[in-house]
Design an enzyme around this catalytic site. Structure first.
Site, PDB file in Angstrom:
ATOM      1  N   ASP A 114       0.706  -1.242  -0.407  1.00  0.00           N
ATOM      2  CA  ASP A 114      -0.168  -0.232   0.023  1.00  0.00           C
ATOM      3  C   ASP A 114       0.702   1.262  -0.053  1.00  0.00           C
ATOM      4  O   ASP A 114       1.729   0.973   0.462  1.00  0.00           O
ATOM      5  CB  ASP A 114      -1.273  -0.053   1.178  1.00  0.00           C
ATOM      6  CG  ASP A 114      -1.398   1.494   1.462  1.00  0.00           C
ATOM      7  OD1 ASP A 114      -2.258   1.460   0.707  1.00  0.00           O
ATOM      8  OD2 ASP A 114      -1.778   1.846   2.501  1.00  0.00           O
ATOM      9  N   ASP A 171      -0.453   5.548   1.142  1.00  0.00           N
ATOM     10  CA  ASP A 171      -0.346   5.639   2.560  1.00  0.00           C
ATOM     11  C   ASP A 171      -0.486   5.573   3.605  1.00  0.00           C
ATOM     12  O   ASP A 171      -0.653   4.509   3.878  1.00  0.00           O
ATOM     13  CB  ASP A 171      -1.845   6.431   1.875  1.00  0.00           C
ATOM     14  CG  ASP A 171      -1.629   8.010   1.309  1.00  0.00           C
ATOM     15  OD1 ASP A 171      -0.424   8.551   0.975  1.00  0.00           O
ATOM     16  OD2 ASP A 171      -2.819   7.956   0.594  1.00  0.00           O
ATOM     17  N   ASP A 195      -1.705  -0.899   5.857  1.00  0.00           N
ATOM     18  CA  ASP A 195      -2.172  -0.744   7.116  1.00  0.00           C
ATOM     19  C   ASP A 195      -3.700  -0.714   7.257  1.00  0.00           C
ATOM     20  O   ASP A 195      -4.333  -0.113   7.925  1.00  0.00           O
ATOM     21  CB  ASP A 195      -1.555   1.022   7.171  1.00  0.00           C
ATOM     22  CG  ASP A 195      -2.438   2.123   6.260  1.00  0.00           C
ATOM     23  OD1 ASP A 195      -2.724   2.718   7.039  1.00  0.00           O
ATOM     24  OD2 ASP A 195      -2.386   2.110   5.568  1.00  0.00           O
TER      25      ASP A 195
END
Length: 281
Positions: free
Chosen positions: A45, A47, A217
């Site tokens: 991922d 961000d 996350d």
């Protein structure tokens, strides 16, 4: 470079006119030709995984007064964040925010703890890892940051929302795709992307990867982790939504989550796990 945190892995750009031009496919997915002999596939991922903040939040620092008007913030609706960001970027264009100001604030986002050492490790094992980025940010933010950090060449493919500036200085953002997953925002289901990519690469290679890893996350990173197998590893950022959702799933339906789970607070936690698996032959 201004940002010394990146000096450890910065690759100087090629001379003007010689920068590698990557072919494009629908959806603004940046691609290079894959190698068939890599043993492992690792997804990242962006961000709050590669970078330590949300790029969509950071870009507001380039807006007048470094904030958005309340009337604009009030237009956000859950599940429709991509559409909201389209309005945010349109507002910034109306306020004559230049491309350089947007790029500058994105390039300055700090890397997450230990992420640069993780990239250094992957850089030294090109024969082992195929590296792919899957993000609900956008192509302009991601490529701006990766190129500034000197790590763009690590990623074979980037799956994200298309974004580019037009001749009038407006950054146009679009959705990546449509899907029917009830867990994910309407513009992107990462499980669909990961599942289709795995199927295609398995067919192209004539065999599956030995192991698949997913580093993330957020809640939308939980969805693709559900299709990982028992030899695979999910790396959720510790105490972030992906980690909490995995724990809830393991408690409620332990047989339904098959991957090994290795929470990380630093990218070096990921390195430690990868080193052990690379040494296994």
């Amino acid at each position: 470079m201004r940002d010394s945190v990146f000096n450890c892995c910065f690759v100087p750009p090629p001379p003007p006119g010689e920068e590698e031009e990557l072919p494009r496919r629908p959806g603004n997915m940046a691609v290079r030709s894959p190698s068939p002999d890599k043993r492992f596939l690792i997804f990242f991922d962006f961000d709050e995984t590669i970078v330590d903040e949300s790029s969509d939040d950071v870009v507001v620092q380039a807006a007048p007064g470094q904030k958005l008007p309340n009337w604009l913030k009030d237009t956000y609706q859950p599940g429709h964040y991509n559409q909201y960001m389209q309005r945010v970027l349109a507002y910034m264009a109306e306020q004559s925010v230049p491309e350089g100001a947007i790029r500058s604030v994105i390039e300055k986002i700090p890397a997450s703890p230990g992420m640069i050492p993780l990239f250094q490790y992957l850089r030294t094992h090109p024969q082992d890892f195929e590296i792919v980025l899957v993000s609900d940010a956008n192509m302009y933010f991601i490529e701006s940051w990766l190129r500034r950090a000197g790590v763009r060449q690590l990623f074979l493919k980037i799956f994200t929302n298309p974004a580019s500036f037009d001749g009038n200085g407006r950054l146009h953002l679009g959705p990546y795709h449509t899907h029917s997953c009830p867990r994910c925002p309407e513009n992107m289901c990462k499980q669909v992307i990961v599942r289709e990519y795995l199927a295609r690469r398995t067919q192209e290679r004539g065999r599956p990867f030995q192991r698949v890893f997913y580093v993330g996350d957020g809640a939308n990173d939980f969805c693709p982790s559900l299709i990982l197998g028992p030899r695979d590893t999910a790396f959720p950022r510790r105490d972030y939504p992906m980690h909490k959702l995995i724990l809830e799933k393991q408690e409620a339906q332990p047989a339904d989550f098959k991957a090994t789970v290795v929470p990380w607070a630093s990218g070096e936690d990921v390195v430690a796990r990868l080193k052990r698996l690379v040494e296994e032959r």
